[in-house]
Design an enzyme around this catalytic site. Sequence first.
Site, short mmCIF file in Angstrom:
data_model
loop_
_atom_site.label_atom_id
_atom_site.label_comp_id
_atom_site.label_asym_id
_atom_site.label_seq_id
_atom_site.Cartn_x
_atom_site.Cartn_y
_atom_site.Cartn_z
N SER A 14 0.82 -1.23 0.00
CA SER A 14 0.00 0.00 0.00
C SER A 14 0.85 1.27 0.00
CB SER A 14 -0.92 0.01 1.23
OG SER A 14 -1.59 1.26 1.28
N LYS A 15 0.43 2.22 -0.82
CA LYS A 15 1.12 3.52 -0.90
C LYS A 15 0.50 4.51 0.08
CE LYS A 15 3.49 3.01 -4.98
NZ LYS A 15 4.93 2.85 -4.98
N SER A 16 -0.62 4.15 0.72
CA SER A 16 -1.33 5.11 1.57
C SER A 16 -0.47 5.67 2.71
CB SER A 16 -2.61 4.48 2.14
OG SER A 16 -3.50 4.23 1.09
N LYS A 66 -13.42 -4.31 1.36
CA LYS A 66 -14.21 -3.12 0.99
C LYS A 66 -15.72 -3.33 1.10
CE LYS A 66 -11.09 -0.49 -1.93
NZ LYS A 66 -10.99 0.28 -3.16
N ASP A 102 -13.32 6.82 -3.50
CA ASP A 102 -12.77 6.46 -4.82
C ASP A 102 -13.48 7.19 -5.95
OD1 ASP A 102 -10.80 4.69 -3.98
OD2 ASP A 102 -12.14 2.96 -4.04
N GLY A 124 -13.49 -2.84 -17.68
CA GLY A 124 -13.48 -3.48 -16.36
C GLY A 124 -14.84 -3.44 -15.70
N GLY A 126 -14.96 -4.57 -12.08
CA GLY A 126 -14.68 -4.92 -10.69
C GLY A 126 -15.02 -3.77 -9.76
N GLY A 127 -14.39 -3.77 -8.60
CA GLY A 127 -14.68 -2.77 -7.57
C GLY A 127 -14.36 -1.36 -8.03
N ALA A 128 -13.22 -1.18 -8.69
CA ALA A 128 -12.84 0.17 -9.14
C ALA A 128 -13.84 0.65 -10.19
CB ALA A 128 -11.42 0.16 -9.70
N GLY A 233 -2.71 7.07 -13.22
CA GLY A 233 -3.29 6.45 -12.03
C GLY A 233 -2.96 7.12 -10.71
P1 ATR Z 1 -10.56 -3.73 -8.32
O1 ATR Z 1 -11.19 -3.61 -6.96
O2 ATR Z 1 -9.15 -3.19 -8.37
O3 ATR Z 1 -11.42 -3.20 -9.40
P2 ATR Z 1 -11.41 -6.40 -9.01
O4 ATR Z 1 -12.72 -6.12 -8.37
O5 ATR Z 1 -10.76 -7.71 -8.78
O6 ATR Z 1 -10.34 -5.30 -8.56
O7 ATR Z 1 -11.58 -6.13 -10.60
C1 ATR Z 1 -10.54 -6.33 -11.51
C2 ATR Z 1 -11.02 -6.04 -12.93
O8 ATR Z 1 -9.92 -6.32 -13.81
C3 ATR Z 1 -12.18 -6.92 -13.38
O9 ATR Z 1 -12.96 -6.22 -14.33
C4 ATR Z 1 -11.44 -8.08 -14.07
O10 ATR Z 1 -12.20 -8.74 -15.06
P3 ATR Z 1 -13.40 -9.78 -14.66
O11 ATR Z 1 -14.55 -8.92 -14.21
O12 ATR Z 1 -13.68 -10.50 -15.93
O13 ATR Z 1 -12.84 -10.64 -13.58
C5 ATR Z 1 -10.28 -7.37 -14.72
N1 ATR Z 1 -9.13 -8.24 -14.92
C6 ATR Z 1 -8.18 -8.58 -14.02
N2 ATR Z 1 -7.26 -9.41 -14.56
C7 ATR Z 1 -7.63 -9.59 -15.85
C8 ATR Z 1 -7.10 -10.35 -16.96
N3 ATR Z 1 -5.98 -11.06 -16.82
N4 ATR Z 1 -7.75 -10.29 -18.12
C9 ATR Z 1 -8.88 -9.57 -18.28
N5 ATR Z 1 -9.44 -8.85 -17.28
C10 ATR Z 1 -8.82 -8.86 -16.09
#
Ligand code: ATR
Length: 267
Positions: A14-16, A66, A102, A124, A126-128, A233
Site C-alpha cells: 500500500s502507498k497510503s 471493501k 474512490d 473493467g 470490478g470494484g474500481a 493512475g
Molecule cells: P478492483 O477492486 O481493483 O477493481 P477487481 O474487483 O478484482 O479489482 O476487478 C478487476 C477487474 O480487472 C475486473 O474487471 C477483471 O475482469 P473480470 O470482471 O472478468 O474478472 C479485470 N481483470 C483482471 N485481470 C484480468 C485479466 N488477466 N484479463 C482480463 N481482465 C482482467
Amino acid sequence: MKYAEVIGDPISHSKSPLIHGFWLKALGLDGEYCATHVTPEGLADYFATRAADPDWLGCNITIPHKETALAFVEDRGGVKQSIGAINLAFRSEGALVGTNTDAAGFYAPISGLDLAGQPVVVIGAGGAARAILFALSRVGVGRVTLLNRNPLKGAALLASFGLKGDALKLDAPLPPAALLVNATSLGMAGQPPLDLDLSPLPDDAVVYDIVYAPLETGLLKAARARDLDTVDGLEMLIGQAALAFELLFGAEPPRERDDELRALLTS
Ligand code: ATR
C-alpha cells in the site's frame, strides 16, 4: 498520539502510508498513519478493538474488506446501495461512519470536462469500475461502452447504475468516445497488457488509466502517441487519499505539493 491506518490482506504494497505521512509532515500535524495487516477472520475483532481506542481516528480499507467492512460502520450516505463498497471508516460525532472516496477521487481530475450526454468507454467491471461508473452516472454521461473479460458482469453493472450502453468483450472495437477509462489491472507490472486500437477515438478524447505502476502504461503511451489528453493512475490514488485525509485528520492536504508527492511515490 492520534493515528489512522490502512487495513487489508495483503497490505505491504500500500502507498497510503507514504501519501498520508507526506501530508502529515508537510502540515506539521501531530498524528500517524500506518499499514496494518487484517485478515477476513480478524476484521470483526479489529473494529471492536479500535472502537475502544480513543487515539484511533479511523482507517482506509482495501482488498478484500471493501464490502464486508460495511457491516461495522454507519452507512449515512447509502454507499451500500450505490457503489456497494467502502474505502474509509472515520469517526464522526461519536459514530464510526463508512464512505467511499474512490468515486470523487476518480472524478476530480476530469471535473473540468463536460461529459453530460457524452459517450464514454470503461474497461473493467470490478470494484474500481463500480466507483467509476457511479461517478459517471452522477454526471449524466451518454452511452457507456463497457468492455470486460466477462461481458455479462458488465451488463449487470450498467443496469445497476441505470446507464445506457453496451457490455462487450475486451477485444470489441472501440466506438468514438469523449473519455476512455481503464478500470482493470491490465497494464500493471506483472499483469497482461491492455491492447486497444485507439484509432476510433476523436482527437479531443481523454484517456484515463487507473494503473499507476508503471505510471506510463502501454495504454497511456498509445494515447500520447495519438496526441490525446491523458490522466494517470496517481491522480486517482492521490485524489481518493486527499478526501480521506480531510475526514480522518480534519485538515486539507497541501495539494500544491503534489509534484513532490508524485516524485516520492515513483522513486
Ligand atoms: P478492483 O477492486 O481493483 O477493481 P477487481 O474487483 O478484482 O479489482 O476487478 C478487476 C477487474 O480487472 C475486473 O474487471 C477483471 O475482469 P473480470 O470482471 O472478468 O474478472 C479485470 N481483470 C483482471 N485481470 C484480468 C485479466 N488477466 N484479463 C482480463 N481482465 C482482467
